[in-house]
Every structure is written in C-alpha cells, then in structure tokens.
Design a protein around this motif. Structure first.
Motif, mmCIF file in Angstrom:
data_model
loop_
_atom_site.group_PDB
_atom_site.id
_atom_site.type_symbol
_atom_site.label_atom_id
_atom_site.label_comp_id
_atom_site.label_asym_id
_atom_site.label_seq_id
_atom_site.Cartn_x
_atom_site.Cartn_y
_atom_site.Cartn_z
ATOM 1 N N GLU A 1 -1.494 3.926 11.516
ATOM 2 C CA GLU A 1 -1.770 5.078 10.849
ATOM 3 C C GLU A 1 -2.138 4.972 9.443
ATOM 4 O O GLU A 1 -3.039 5.621 8.873
ATOM 5 N N HIS A 2 -1.551 3.876 8.891
ATOM 6 C CA HIS A 2 -2.096 3.143 7.590
ATOM 7 C C HIS A 2 -2.981 2.149 7.507
ATOM 8 O O HIS A 2 -3.005 1.499 6.621
ATOM 9 N N LYS B 1 0.668 -1.265 -0.225
ATOM 10 C CA LYS B 1 0.122 0.101 0.016
ATOM 11 C C LYS B 1 0.810 1.409 -0.170
ATOM 12 O O LYS B 1 1.835 1.149 0.753
ATOM 13 N N ASP B 2 0.317 2.290 -0.686
ATOM 14 C CA ASP B 2 1.314 3.547 -0.630
ATOM 15 C C ASP B 2 0.900 4.286 0.510
ATOM 16 O O ASP B 2 -0.356 4.448 1.083
ATOM 17 N N GLY B 3 1.593 5.419 0.509
ATOM 18 C CA GLY B 3 1.311 6.432 1.577
ATOM 19 C C GLY B 3 2.612 7.062 2.094
ATOM 20 O O GLY B 3 3.567 7.143 1.713
ATOM 21 N N GLN B 4 2.447 8.240 2.944
ATOM 22 C CA GLN B 4 3.419 8.912 3.446
ATOM 23 C C GLN B 4 3.875 8.554 4.813
ATOM 24 O O GLN B 4 3.070 8.114 5.689
ATOM 25 N N CYS B 5 4.940 8.617 4.993
ATOM 26 C CA CYS B 5 5.785 8.232 6.358
ATOM 27 C C CYS B 5 5.698 9.317 7.210
ATOM 28 O O CYS B 5 6.377 10.366 7.043
ATOM 29 N N TYR C 1 7.172 10.177 0.982
ATOM 30 C CA TYR C 1 6.066 9.242 0.382
ATOM 31 C C TYR C 1 6.601 8.009 -0.402
ATOM 32 O O TYR C 1 7.656 8.221 -1.106
ATOM 33 N N VAL D 1 4.609 0.908 1.967
ATOM 34 C CA VAL D 1 4.651 1.619 3.245
ATOM 35 C C VAL D 1 5.728 0.535 4.153
ATOM 36 O O VAL D 1 6.543 0.997 4.646
#
Ligand SMILES: [Zn+2]
Length: 319
Positions: free
Chosen positions: A312-313, A212-216, A222, A226
């Motif tokens: 958080e993700h 899954k993608d996302g901002q750390c 980004y 993750v």
C-alpha cells in the motif's frame, strides 16, 4: 540458485560478454552509459526480487557491483597495460607508439582509442604509469599494475557511491546497514544457510528500502518511517514482535541481550536488519550468526503479516 550465485554468473559471464571489447569502444555517450547501467540495475533487481522503483543507490551496491563506467574503465586500463608491455616488433605496439607520440605532440584526434585510454588513466590519477613508460618504454610487473588499477577504481567507485548515498537522507538506514561497496553480509550468510536463503533475502530487502512516512492501515497510526513502525511499534503486530525479541534474549548471553535493548530504536532496527551498530561490534561472530538465523525466521513471519501494508505504501517486493 541463490542471489550470490546469480551475481557471480552476472559478473563473470554475462557482463564480460555484454561488454565484449569495451576497451576499444572509446568514449560512450551519456545515453549509451545510461542504457548499460539500466541493464545492470534490471538484473540486480530481478535477482534480489526488488521492485523496479527501488532506489538505485541501494540496489547494485547490495551485491557489491561497481557502476558500469568503473567496470569499463578497468577493462580499458588493463588493455592499456598490455599495450605498454607489448613487444615493440608487433604491429599493434607500433601503431600505439605512433598514436601516443601524436598525443604528446598535441596532434591527436580526440576520438582516437589511444586518446581515450590515456584520458582514462589520468581520470584515476595514474600518471605515473605513463611517466614510467616514457622513461623506460616498458611496464614490467603485470600483476602489480593490475592490482593498482583495480584498487584505484575500487576507491573511486566506493567514494562515488558513498557521496551519492550520503546525499539521500531517506537511505540513511540502508547506509548504516551496508556501509561498504561489497556483497551484503546477510547474502554471504545465505550461501552458508541455504534453507534460510529466501528469508535472509527478505531482511536484505527490508533494509534496502527508503525511509518513508505514511499512515499504517493495520493500527491507523501515522509514522515518519513506515518500516520502523511495522517492525518496532505497530500494536497489531505485538505478539510476533515479542516472540522475535524473546528469541534474541535466548540467543545472546544475558549481558549482551540487555545491552542490545539499551540501544536507540534507530540502532535496534539497523541491528535487526543485519547492520553492525557500535554495540553489535562487540558481539562475537558466532552469536551474531545465530541471532541473524533466528531473526530470519521471525522477521519472515512478521513480514508475512505486514507485506500487504508495504504494498500500500508502494514498497512492492513481488512476493
Ligand atoms: Zn501500525
């Protein structure tokens, strides 16, 4: 108790009780099958400590369980085998013979148990059992027929699971780690090294979650993956990661540790989570086992640093 012990209890005690006389249930509706499958997934998620949103395809397969319909079909086919072998003087055999003749004459009620049993036999392309029975009125070898039933369902279950998981790119890493429908190799290791049970389970869970993608939120970067970012790239986890890599160098012979780090990053993370990459196939089993035991400690320490980030993700292991 560890995950494997709980799984064995589920397979040998809870499931047979829950599916009591399922060979006589006839064709279940879609809703009924779904409810049984939900119960099985609930148990596996509970045992592994997986979140209720964890992907189905990386859930029951981690402990090597078939889909529930496959299990019901196995009970049905074993029961059909018992009917084939039953003495012709018995009432149930005489009833079965009447129903089978009706079916062969095209006069069978599609709701009948016999119709359902024969339909299940055909589903697994096991017509030869019926043909053999029609020729000789007897199926002699119980052990052999039970083995064929089990293997036929096993092949179909594995193919169904593979085709389902291969259609989900977000689970491609999990499929590289766990490419067979059997108990995860790290769970097997957990049986031997009980003191590492909980830590090995964390590795299993990290490997089973979707890409899954996302901002750390630790470093602000980004990423398109993750979990890979946290384990391999996040600059805020540099010390913990280096400690883990130093231990790999200590555990593996020099040549092998060099080759380990020459792998692509996608292969390195698969290997770090217990998968067998092309390179890992060349590592002997003792070295692999030692490496996994060391990694369990270090990965658990690393996990302690980023588990809040996983939450958080929406990856929540509940620990
Ligand atoms: Zn980061």
């Amino acid at each position: 108790m560890n995950s494997i012990t709980n799984t064995i209890i589920w397979k040998r005690i809870v499931l047979p009780t829950a599916l009591y006389l399922c060979e006589l249930w006839g064709q279940l509706t879609f809703a009924e099958t779904r409810m049984l499958a939900q119960t099985q997934r609930y148990f596996v998620r509970f045992v592994l400590g997986l979140d209720k949103r964890s992907p189905t395809d990386s859930c029951t397969s981690t402990v090597g369980l078939w889909y529930i319909q496959g299990l019901i079909d196995k009970f049905k086919l074993l029961f059909l085998g018992r009917l084939f072998r039953a003495n012709s003087n018995t009432t149930h055999k005489q009833l079965f013979t009447v129903r089978l003749n009706q079916l062969l004459l095209g006069e069978s009620d599609k709701r009948s148990i016999t119709y359902d049993l024969i339909k299940t036999l055909i589903k697994y392309a096991m017509h030869s059992f019926l043909e053999s029975y029609m020729d000789d009125l007897y199926i002699s070898d119980k052990k052999l027929s039970s083995k064929i039933v089990k293997q036929s369902i096993e092949i179909r279950e594995e193919n169904n699971w593979k085709s389902s998981i291969q259609s989900r790119p977000e689970l491609c890493r999990y499929y590289e780690i766990q490419n067979r429908l059997s108990i995860h190799r790290l769970l097997r290791l957990a049986v031997v090294y009980l003191h590492l049970n909980y830590k090995l389970l964390v590795m299993v869970k990290l490997g089973s979650i979707a890409i899954k993608d996302g901002q750390c939120s630790l470093c602000g970067c980004y990423s398109t993956d993750v979990v890979q970012h946290l384990i391999l790239y996040c600059e805020k986890l540099l010390d913990e990661r280096n400690n883990m890599f130093y231990r790999i160098v200590d555990v593996l012979p020099v040549q092998e540790s060099v080759r380990f780090f020459q792998q692509d990053d996608s292969d390195i993370i698969v290997a770090l989570l217990g998968g067998i990459t092309d390179f890992m196939q060349s590592v002997n089993s003792d070295n692999w086992r030692n490496m996994m035991c060391c990694l369990a400690d270090h990965k658990f320490h690393l996990y302690g640093k980023f588990k809040g980030e996983l939450s958080e993700h929406r990856f929540n292991f509940g620990h």
